[in-house]
Design a protein around this motif. Structure first.
Motif, PDB file in Angstrom:
ATOM      1  N   ASN A   1     -31.645   0.554 -36.048  1.00 11.93           N
ATOM      2  CA  ASN A   1     -30.511   0.625 -36.943  1.00 11.93           C
ATOM      3  C   ASN A   1     -30.274   2.077 -37.355  1.00 11.93           C
ATOM      4  OD1 ASN A   1     -30.149  -2.109 -36.871  1.00 11.93           O
ATOM      5  ND2 ASN A   1     -31.111  -2.515 -38.840  1.00 11.93           N
ATOM      6  N   VAL A   2     -29.020   2.485 -37.376  1.00 12.96           N
ATOM      7  CA  VAL A   2     -28.703   3.834 -37.815  1.00 12.96           C
ATOM      8  C   VAL A   2     -28.774   3.885 -39.337  1.00 12.96           C
ATOM      9  CG1 VAL A   2     -27.274   4.415 -35.833  1.00 12.96           C
ATOM     10  CG2 VAL A   2     -26.244   3.254 -37.777  1.00 12.96           C
ATOM     11  N   GLU A   3     -29.066   5.058 -39.855  1.00 11.89           N
ATOM     12  CA  GLU A   3     -29.180   5.238 -41.303  1.00 11.89           C
ATOM     13  C   GLU A   3     -27.820   5.034 -41.956  1.00 11.89           C
ATOM     14  OE1 GLU A   3     -31.589   5.532 -44.314  1.00 11.89           O
ATOM     15  OE2 GLU A   3     -32.413   6.541 -42.557  1.00 11.89           O
ATOM     16  N   SER A   4     -27.813   4.346 -43.093  1.00 12.72           N
ATOM     17  CA  SER A   4     -26.565   4.133 -43.824  1.00 12.72           C
ATOM     18  C   SER A   4     -26.861   4.035 -45.309  1.00 12.72           C
ATOM     19  CB  SER A   4     -25.853   2.860 -43.339  1.00 12.72           C
ATOM     20  OG  SER A   4     -26.649   1.715 -43.615  1.00 12.72           O
ATOM     21  N   LEU A   5     -25.805   4.105 -46.106  1.00  9.73           N
ATOM     22  CA  LEU A   5     -25.919   4.039 -47.560  1.00  9.73           C
ATOM     23  C   LEU A   5     -25.303   2.745 -48.067  1.00  9.73           C
ATOM     24  CD1 LEU A   5     -24.743   7.698 -48.281  1.00  9.73           C
ATOM     25  CD2 LEU A   5     -27.103   6.872 -48.371  1.00  9.73           C
ATOM     26  N   THR A   6     -25.779   2.278 -49.206  1.00 12.64           N
ATOM     27  CA  THR A   6     -25.215   1.084 -49.821  1.00 12.64           C
ATOM     28  C   THR A   6     -24.044   1.486 -50.711  1.00 12.64           C
ATOM     29  OG1 THR A   6     -26.614   1.213 -51.795  1.00 12.64           O
ATOM     30  CG2 THR A   6     -27.523   0.053 -49.865  1.00 12.64           C
ATOM     31  N   PRO A   7     -23.157   0.546 -51.044  1.00  9.22           N
ATOM     32  CA  PRO A   7     -22.059   0.866 -51.972  1.00  9.22           C
ATOM     33  C   PRO A   7     -22.556   1.442 -53.295  1.00  9.22           C
ATOM     34  CG  PRO A   7     -21.627  -1.220 -50.885  1.00  9.22           C
ATOM     35  CD  PRO A   7     -23.023  -0.820 -50.494  1.00  9.22           C
ATOM     36  N   MET A   8     -23.686   0.948 -53.798  1.00  6.90           N
ATOM     37  CA  MET A   8     -24.237   1.470 -55.049  1.00  6.90           C
ATOM     38  C   MET A   8     -24.668   2.924 -54.891  1.00  6.90           C
ATOM     39  SD  MET A   8     -24.838   1.069 -58.188  1.00  6.90           S
ATOM     40  CE  MET A   8     -24.557  -0.706 -58.356  1.00  6.90           C
ATOM     41  N   GLU A   9     -25.289   3.252 -53.776  1.00  7.19           N
ATOM     42  CA  GLU A   9     -25.713   4.631 -53.526  1.00  7.19           C
ATOM     43  C   GLU A   9     -24.512   5.564 -53.386  1.00  7.19           C
ATOM     44  OE1 GLU A   9     -29.984   3.813 -51.247  1.00  7.19           O
ATOM     45  OE2 GLU A   9     -28.101   3.754 -50.115  1.00  7.19           O
ATOM     46  N   LEU A  10     -23.446   5.055 -52.790  1.00  3.85           N
ATOM     47  CA  LEU A  10     -22.230   5.856 -52.683  1.00  3.85           C
ATOM     48  C   LEU A  10     -21.652   6.149 -54.064  1.00  3.85           C
ATOM     49  CD1 LEU A  10     -20.510   4.086 -49.642  1.00  3.85           C
ATOM     50  CD2 LEU A  10     -21.481   6.384 -49.666  1.00  3.85           C
ATOM     51  N   LYS A  11     -21.661   5.132 -54.920  1.00  2.00           N
ATOM     52  CA  LYS A  11     -21.168   5.325 -56.289  1.00  2.00           C
ATOM     53  C   LYS A  11     -22.012   6.355 -57.030  1.00  2.00           C
ATOM     54  CE  LYS A  11     -19.104   0.728 -56.901  1.00  2.00           C
ATOM     55  NZ  LYS A  11     -19.165  -0.553 -57.660  1.00  2.00           N
ATOM     56  N   GLN A  12     -23.319   6.329 -56.791  1.00  2.00           N
ATOM     57  CA  GLN A  12     -24.200   7.301 -57.436  1.00  2.00           C
ATOM     58  C   GLN A  12     -23.856   8.724 -57.006  1.00  2.00           C
ATOM     59  OE1 GLN A  12     -27.875   4.522 -56.536  1.00  2.00           O
ATOM     60  NE2 GLN A  12     -28.590   6.251 -57.745  1.00  2.00           N
ATOM     61  N   ILE A  13     -23.592   8.895 -55.719  1.00  2.00           N
ATOM     62  CA  ILE A  13     -23.254  10.221 -55.212  1.00  2.00           C
ATOM     63  C   ILE A  13     -21.945  10.721 -55.816  1.00  2.00           C
ATOM     64  CG2 ILE A  13     -22.545  11.499 -53.148  1.00  2.00           C
ATOM     65  CD1 ILE A  13     -24.565   9.819 -51.569  1.00  2.00           C
ATOM     66  N   PHE A  14     -20.919   9.865 -55.832  1.00  2.00           N
ATOM     67  CA  PHE A  14     -19.633  10.270 -56.385  1.00  2.00           C
ATOM     68  C   PHE A  14     -19.725  10.556 -57.886  1.00  2.00           C
ATOM     69  CE2 PHE A  14     -17.803   8.147 -52.560  1.00  2.00           C
ATOM     70  CZ  PHE A  14     -17.032   9.220 -52.108  1.00  2.00           C
ATOM     71  N   SER A  15     -20.660   9.877 -58.569  1.00  2.34           N
ATOM     72  CA  SER A  15     -20.770  10.043 -60.023  1.00  2.34           C
ATOM     73  C   SER A  15     -21.317  11.402 -60.439  1.00  2.34           C
ATOM     74  CB  SER A  15     -21.659   8.935 -60.615  1.00  2.34           C
ATOM     75  OG  SER A  15     -23.019   9.115 -60.230  1.00  2.34           O
ATOM     76  N   VAL A  16     -22.041  12.092 -59.536  1.00  8.24           N
ATOM     77  CA  VAL A  16     -22.626  13.382 -59.900  1.00  8.24           C
ATOM     78  C   VAL A  16     -21.728  14.561 -59.508  1.00  8.24           C
ATOM     79  CG1 VAL A  16     -24.971  12.455 -59.710  1.00  8.24           C
ATOM     80  CG2 VAL A  16     -23.927  13.584 -57.718  1.00  8.24           C
TER      81      VAL A  16
END
Length: 324
Positions: free
Chosen positions: A133-148
């Motif tokens: 499986n290729v590396e991917s991010l979860t929707p929650m992790e994406l929200k964390q990135i955008f929040s900073v």
């Protein structure tokens, strides 16, 4: 009476090949590769692809320790090189296969041009490797990135827009940093990735969501004062580099407390996976990603099936018979 200059029968392919090969019998491995690279450049391959051919050949030369004459170019030499990469250096099957494919292309060219007699390329095959499986991010992790991301600063606002465009379009970072303002179609919500910037050398138009298009429109207005054709630019109006973007990705991941690898390519993988999990079909995804075939797209399909339990719970045929 007319003189007969040629026989009625045709010369066998093997005879023609020996005749041609004898004329270039003194060519060495490196000299053949120079001809090969000249041919590849005429094909109009992307600079990155040409660099890969050069780099992979350099690795082979390092292993050989110099050059080879035609008689020294045997299948055993190249098979030993493959064994060396796998078992002595411990390279992953993926890394080995990338180098084997470029070697295969080179040896096939040498055979077809008559530089060598044997079809060595048919003996140099890729390694069977498990599909990970290729590396991917979860929707929650994406929200964390955008929040900073601090949008009060220009660079933060630019980065947020760039991340949204990358996630939404699933474009490669090299394609986006070379995009121009003229490539953007705000009216129809799309961005064109030119043939001279994409890996496959075939331009494509990728759609953007309403939210991304709106943010991109604000960004284009914000950067109008720079009077530049480049879409994504630094604080002084210079084109941003892909390495700068990669570094900023890592910085945001660190601030968000995410330990996974976060890179432009991970965003591309994440966008593709979420596209399928949200109901997108593999064929439109292949077109958006710019893949020539379904090989890589099938990996995303396989990954999306990891969520098959929740999907089944929502769309089970039993639900159409009995009320939940």
């Amino acid at each position: 009476m007319a003189r007969k200059l040629r026989r009625n029968g045709t010369t066998k392919q093997s005879e023609r090949r020996v005749a041609v090969t004898s004329a270039v019998g003194r060519m060495t491995l490196k000299e053949m590769h120079l001809q090969f690279m000249r041919f590849k450049r005429v094909e109009g391959l992307a600079p990155r692809t040409l660099d890969d051919y050069e780099n992979h050949f350099g690795y082979l030369c390092d292993y050989i320790g110099g050059d080879l004459n035609k008689s020294e170019m045997t299948a055993e030499v190249f098979l030993d090189y493959k064994d060396y990469m796998l078992n002595e250096r411990g390279f992953s099957p993926h890394t080995v296969n990338v180098r084997v494919r470029t070697l295969h292309s080179f040896l096939k060219y040498c055979y077809e041009e008559g530089f060598i007699v044997d079809q060595l390329h048919k003996k140099i095959k890729t390694v069977k490797a498990p599909i990970d499986n290729v590396e991917s991010l979860t929707p929650m992790e994406l929200k964390q990135i955008f929040s900073v991301i601090d949008e009060d600063w220009y660079t933060g606002f630019r980065d947020k827009v760039l991340l949204l465009v990358m996630l939404d379009s699933m474009a490669r970072i090299g394609e986006l940093v070379k995009a121009t303002r003229n490539n953007v179609d705000l009216k129809h919500g799309a961005i064109y990735l030119g043939a001279d910037t994409v890996k496959t050398r075939q331009g494509r138009t990728v759609p953007l969501s309403y939210k991304t298009t709106k943010m991109l429109s604000e960004y284009i207005d914000e950067t109008a004062e720079y009077n530049t054709t480049t879409l994504f630019v630094t604080y002084d109006g210079s084109p941003i580099s892909d390495n700068t973007v990669r570094k900023r990705f890592k910085d945001y991941a660190h601030k968000a407390g995410i330990t996974k690898q976060v890179s432009p390519h991970v965003f591309r993988h994440t966008g593709a996976l979420l596209y399928l999990m949200n109901g997108g079909d593999p064929f439109s995804l292949q077109k958006i990603l710019g893949h020539k075939d379904m090989t890589m797209t099938r990996r995303y399909v396989q990954m999306s099936n990891s969520d098959v339990k929740s999907q089944h719970e929502a769309f089970s045929p039993i639900n159409s018979i009995f009320n939940k």
